[in-house]
Motif scaffolding. Sequence first.
Motif, PDB file in Angstrom:
ATOM      1  N   ASN A  53       0.272  -8.249 -22.771  1.00 12.55           N
ATOM      2  CA  ASN A  53      -0.295  -7.525 -21.649  1.00 12.55           C
ATOM      3  C   ASN A  53       0.488  -6.221 -21.502  1.00 12.55           C
ATOM      4  N   LYS A  54      -0.075  -5.126 -21.980  1.00  8.99           N
ATOM      5  CA  LYS A  54       0.605  -3.831 -21.952  1.00  8.99           C
ATOM      6  C   LYS A  54       0.583  -3.200 -20.561  1.00  8.99           C
ATOM      7  N   PHE A  55      -0.307  -3.654 -19.721  1.00  9.73           N
ATOM      8  CA  PHE A  55      -0.501  -3.071 -18.407  1.00  9.73           C
ATOM      9  C   PHE A  55       0.476  -3.619 -17.366  1.00  9.73           C
ATOM     10  N   SER A  56       1.025  -4.806 -17.601  1.00  6.65           N
ATOM     11  CA  SER A  56       1.814  -5.509 -16.585  1.00  6.65           C
ATOM     12  C   SER A  56       2.986  -4.696 -16.043  1.00  6.65           C
ATOM     13  N   TYR A  57       3.672  -3.938 -16.875  1.00  2.90           N
ATOM     14  CA  TYR A  57       4.829  -3.189 -16.403  1.00  2.90           C
ATOM     15  C   TYR A  57       4.499  -1.751 -16.019  1.00  2.90           C
ATOM     16  N   THR A  58       3.225  -1.398 -16.105  1.00  3.72           N
ATOM     17  CA  THR A  58       2.798  -0.111 -15.592  1.00  3.72           C
ATOM     18  C   THR A  58       2.819  -0.155 -14.066  1.00  3.72           C
ATOM     19  N   ILE A  59       2.510  -1.322 -13.512  1.00  2.00           N
ATOM     20  CA  ILE A  59       2.468  -1.481 -12.061  1.00  2.00           C
ATOM     21  C   ILE A  59       3.635  -2.301 -11.516  1.00  2.00           C
ATOM     22  N   GLY A  60       4.466  -2.849 -12.381  1.00  2.00           N
ATOM     23  CA  GLY A  60       5.589  -3.664 -11.924  1.00  2.00           C
ATOM     24  C   GLY A  60       6.761  -3.580 -12.878  1.00  2.00           C
ATOM     25  N   GLU A  61       7.804  -4.303 -12.566  1.00  2.00           N
ATOM     26  CA  GLU A  61       9.023  -4.332 -13.375  1.00  2.00           C
ATOM     27  C   GLU A  61       9.174  -5.705 -14.024  1.00  2.00           C
ATOM     28  N   PRO A  62       9.925  -5.797 -15.118  1.00  2.00           N
ATOM     29  CA  PRO A  62      10.180  -7.109 -15.729  1.00  2.00           C
ATOM     30  C   PRO A  62      10.925  -8.023 -14.756  1.00  2.00           C
ATOM     31  N   ASP A  63      10.603  -9.294 -14.809  1.00  2.00           N
ATOM     32  CA  ASP A  63      11.283 -10.323 -14.027  1.00  2.00           C
ATOM     33  C   ASP A  63      12.135 -11.171 -14.963  1.00  2.00           C
ATOM     34  N   ARG A  64      13.137 -11.825 -14.386  1.00  2.00           N
ATOM     35  CA  ARG A  64      13.964 -12.725 -15.175  1.00  2.00           C
ATOM     36  C   ARG A  64      13.081 -13.805 -15.801  1.00  2.00           C
ATOM     37  N   PHE A  65      13.322 -14.065 -17.055  1.00  2.00           N
ATOM     38  CA  PHE A  65      12.666 -15.073 -17.884  1.00  2.00           C
ATOM     39  C   PHE A  65      11.279 -14.660 -18.373  1.00  2.00           C
ATOM     40  N   ASP A  66      10.813 -13.434 -18.069  1.00  2.00           N
ATOM     41  CA  ASP A  66       9.585 -12.941 -18.707  1.00  2.00           C
ATOM     42  C   ASP A  66       9.805 -12.910 -20.211  1.00  2.00           C
ATOM     43  N   ILE A  67       8.779 -13.235 -20.968  1.00  2.00           N
ATOM     44  CA  ILE A  67       8.828 -13.068 -22.416  1.00  2.00           C
ATOM     45  C   ILE A  67       8.186 -11.715 -22.707  1.00  2.00           C
ATOM     46  N   VAL A  68       8.980 -10.823 -23.317  1.00  2.00           N
ATOM     47  CA  VAL A  68       8.520  -9.455 -23.538  1.00  2.00           C
ATOM     48  C   VAL A  68       8.497  -9.111 -25.025  1.00  2.00           C
ATOM     49  N   VAL A  69       7.656  -8.157 -25.338  1.00  2.00           N
ATOM     50  CA  VAL A  69       7.604  -7.566 -26.672  1.00  2.00           C
ATOM     51  C   VAL A  69       8.151  -6.154 -26.516  1.00  2.00           C
ATOM     52  N   PHE A  70       9.082  -5.779 -27.406  1.00  2.00           N
ATOM     53  CA  PHE A  70       9.662  -4.439 -27.318  1.00  2.00           C
ATOM     54  C   PHE A  70       9.861  -3.866 -28.709  1.00  2.00           C
ATOM     55  N   HIS A  71       9.948  -2.542 -28.764  1.00  2.00           N
ATOM     56  CA  HIS A  71      10.192  -1.839 -30.015  1.00  2.00           C
ATOM     57  C   HIS A  71      11.684  -1.950 -30.342  1.00  2.00           C
ATOM     58  N   ALA A  72      12.031  -2.796 -31.286  1.00  2.00           N
ATOM     59  CA  ALA A  72      13.428  -2.935 -31.702  1.00  2.00           C
ATOM     60  C   ALA A  72      13.812  -1.798 -32.641  1.00  2.00           C
ATOM     61  N   THR A  73      12.892  -1.423 -33.508  1.00  2.27           N
ATOM     62  CA  THR A  73      13.070  -0.282 -34.409  1.00  2.27           C
ATOM     63  C   THR A  73      11.745   0.487 -34.424  1.00  2.27           C
TER      64      THR A  73
END
Length: 186
Positions: A53-73
């Motif tokens: 869900n790419k939209f979730s953090y457009t309107i909010g911030e990450p919460d503890r224990f969220d599973i996130v996808v991020f650009h590592a490289t």
Amino acid sequence: MARKKSEWIDWIKALVIAGLLAFIVRAFLFAPIVVDGPSMLPSLENGDHMIVNKFSYTIGEPDRFDIVVFHATANKDYIKRVIGLPGEHVAVKDDTLYINGQEVEEPFLTSKIKMLEATQSYTFDFSIEDLPGRYSEIPENHVLVLGDNRGNSTDSRVLGLISTDQIVGKTNLIYWPVDRIRILNE
């Protein structure tokens, strides 16, 4: 003849609009991702297909224990769990997570830690000061991420803190394989 031509034009318009909508949804709202490797065991398995869900953090911030996808490289995205948030001090000692000196349960690891308790440690002891950057607390717009398989995960202990700009989105829906379809709540 004119009617057939009109039908073709209508079909072409519909296909162009459908393609445009699919592009917008994939680019800005949701995208598929495949778990690559064992770093999120036991929660996620190698080959699990998930929706980000790419939209979730457009309107909010990450919460503890969220599973996130991020650009590592530039070429590789990672899937990890958010453990520490801005302004927090994070440490793990004797398989116990401490946030600002307070013990925090990690329910997604409880059974795994108990299974190993007698023989070995599940998470090697560390504190935020031991991580690249040697912070005393997590700065604004950053999070600390760990894989659930703590002994086999390239996460903040190696990569350092993750900027919220690197986060692609949140994921908690496994849609393939069929026998693993579920929404992860932890």
